[in-house]
Design a protein around this motif. Structure first.
Motif, PDB file in Angstrom:
ATOM      1  N   GLY A 165       0.851  -1.176   0.000  1.00 58.13           N
ATOM      2  CA  GLY A 165       0.000   0.000   0.000  1.00 58.13           C
ATOM      3  C   GLY A 165       0.887   1.226   0.000  1.00 58.13           C
ATOM      4  O   GLY A 165       2.115   1.129   0.015  1.00 58.13           O
ATOM      5  N   ARG A 223      -7.257   9.992  -0.928  1.00 54.74           N
ATOM      6  CA  ARG A 223      -7.672  10.374  -2.295  1.00 54.74           C
ATOM      7  C   ARG A 223      -9.190  10.332  -2.437  1.00 54.74           C
ATOM      8  O   ARG A 223      -9.772  11.167  -3.117  1.00 54.74           O
ATOM      9  CB  ARG A 223      -7.011   9.486  -3.339  1.00 54.74           C
ATOM     10  N   ARG A 224      -9.853   9.359  -1.786  1.00 53.20           N
ATOM     11  CA  ARG A 224     -11.322   9.314  -1.820  1.00 53.20           C
ATOM     12  C   ARG A 224     -11.905  10.557  -1.165  1.00 53.20           C
ATOM     13  O   ARG A 224     -12.852  11.158  -1.678  1.00 53.20           O
ATOM     14  CB  ARG A 224     -11.843   8.062  -1.126  1.00 53.20           C
ATOM     15  N   ASP A 280      -3.851   6.156   5.025  1.00 52.57           N
ATOM     16  CA  ASP A 280      -3.855   5.355   3.808  1.00 52.57           C
ATOM     17  C   ASP A 280      -4.150   6.288   2.639  1.00 52.57           C
ATOM     18  O   ASP A 280      -5.173   6.969   2.613  1.00 52.57           O
ATOM     19  CB  ASP A 280      -4.929   4.270   3.923  1.00 52.57           C
ATOM     20  N   ARG A 298      -5.112   5.758  -0.293  1.00 54.11           N
ATOM     21  CA  ARG A 298      -6.373   5.463  -1.001  1.00 54.11           C
ATOM     22  C   ARG A 298      -7.537   6.164  -0.326  1.00 54.11           C
ATOM     23  O   ARG A 298      -8.383   6.767  -1.000  1.00 54.11           O
ATOM     24  CB  ARG A 298      -6.634   3.958  -1.038  1.00 54.11           C
ATOM     25  N   ALA A 299      -7.588   6.144   1.000  1.00 51.41           N
ATOM     26  CA  ALA A 299      -8.662   6.817   1.736  1.00 51.41           C
ATOM     27  C   ALA A 299      -8.546   8.325   1.585  1.00 51.41           C
ATOM     28  O   ALA A 299      -9.556   9.022   1.400  1.00 51.41           O
ATOM     29  CB  ALA A 299      -8.618   6.427   3.204  1.00 51.41           C
ATOM     30  N   THR A 352     -11.409  13.483  -3.492  1.00 48.12           N
ATOM     31  CA  THR A 352     -12.352  13.398  -4.601  1.00 48.12           C
ATOM     32  C   THR A 352     -13.744  13.816  -4.155  1.00 48.12           C
ATOM     33  O   THR A 352     -14.419  14.590  -4.837  1.00 48.12           O
ATOM     34  CB  THR A 352     -12.386  11.964  -5.173  1.00 48.12           C
TER      35      THR A 352
END
Length: 154
Positions: free
Chosen positions: A70, A99-100, A94, A96-97, A103
């Motif tokens: 990751g 970036r969410r 994280d 990924r979290a 967004t």
């Protein structure tokens, strides 16, 4: 002070797939970083324990994920224990979290700004934190002019 994990949150357990009893007492570089990056990781930990703050993106191994990696945004701040020993506080997000969230925020910004309806966001003290242009058109002035006004001003 020895560079080993001393405390472990439930959120860290979920992100890394490792319970507190598995993490506490381990070297975080050995536990999470790919082998080819460990020498740099150990050097960085030494700098942090010597008082240097650090923020960056770090790849990590996700235990129990078949060797998957990751990417984490890491904030490390030097600190001291109650006894005055060197220590560090590490906050990991994280990517990924993150970036969410970015967004979702960008989408809400677009809706807020482009909406044909008047939108206003009040803070906890009931002052205007943000207003869109449609709201400003109805109540006069530019959107920025409404910041800081209270409910009573309308």
């Amino acid at each position: 002070a020895d560079g080993l994990i001393e405390q472990w949150s439930r959120r860290a357990a979920g992100l890394f797939g490792m319970a507190a009893d598995e993490a506490i007492g381990r070297d975080p570089v050995e536990a999470f970083m790919p082998a080819e990056l460990r020498s740099d990781g150990h050097r960085r930990v030494g700098e942090i324990l010597d008082g240097k703050e650090w923020t960056g993106l770090v790849p990590f191994r996700m235990p129990g994920e078949g060797g998957a990696h990751g990417l984490a945004e890491v904030y490390v701040m030097p600190s001291e224990t109650a006894e005055g020993e060197r220590a560090a506080l590490c906050i990991v997000v994280d990517v990924r979290a993150l970036r969410r969230i970015e967004t979702d925020l960008a989408a809400s910004q677009a809706i807020f700004g482009q909406s044909p309806f008047g939108f206003v966001l009040f803070g906890t003290d009931f002052t205007v934190v943000r207003a869109n242009q449609r709201f400003a058109t109805v109540f006069g002035g530019a959107a920025e002019d409404h910041r800081g006004r209270t409910v009573d001003d309308y």
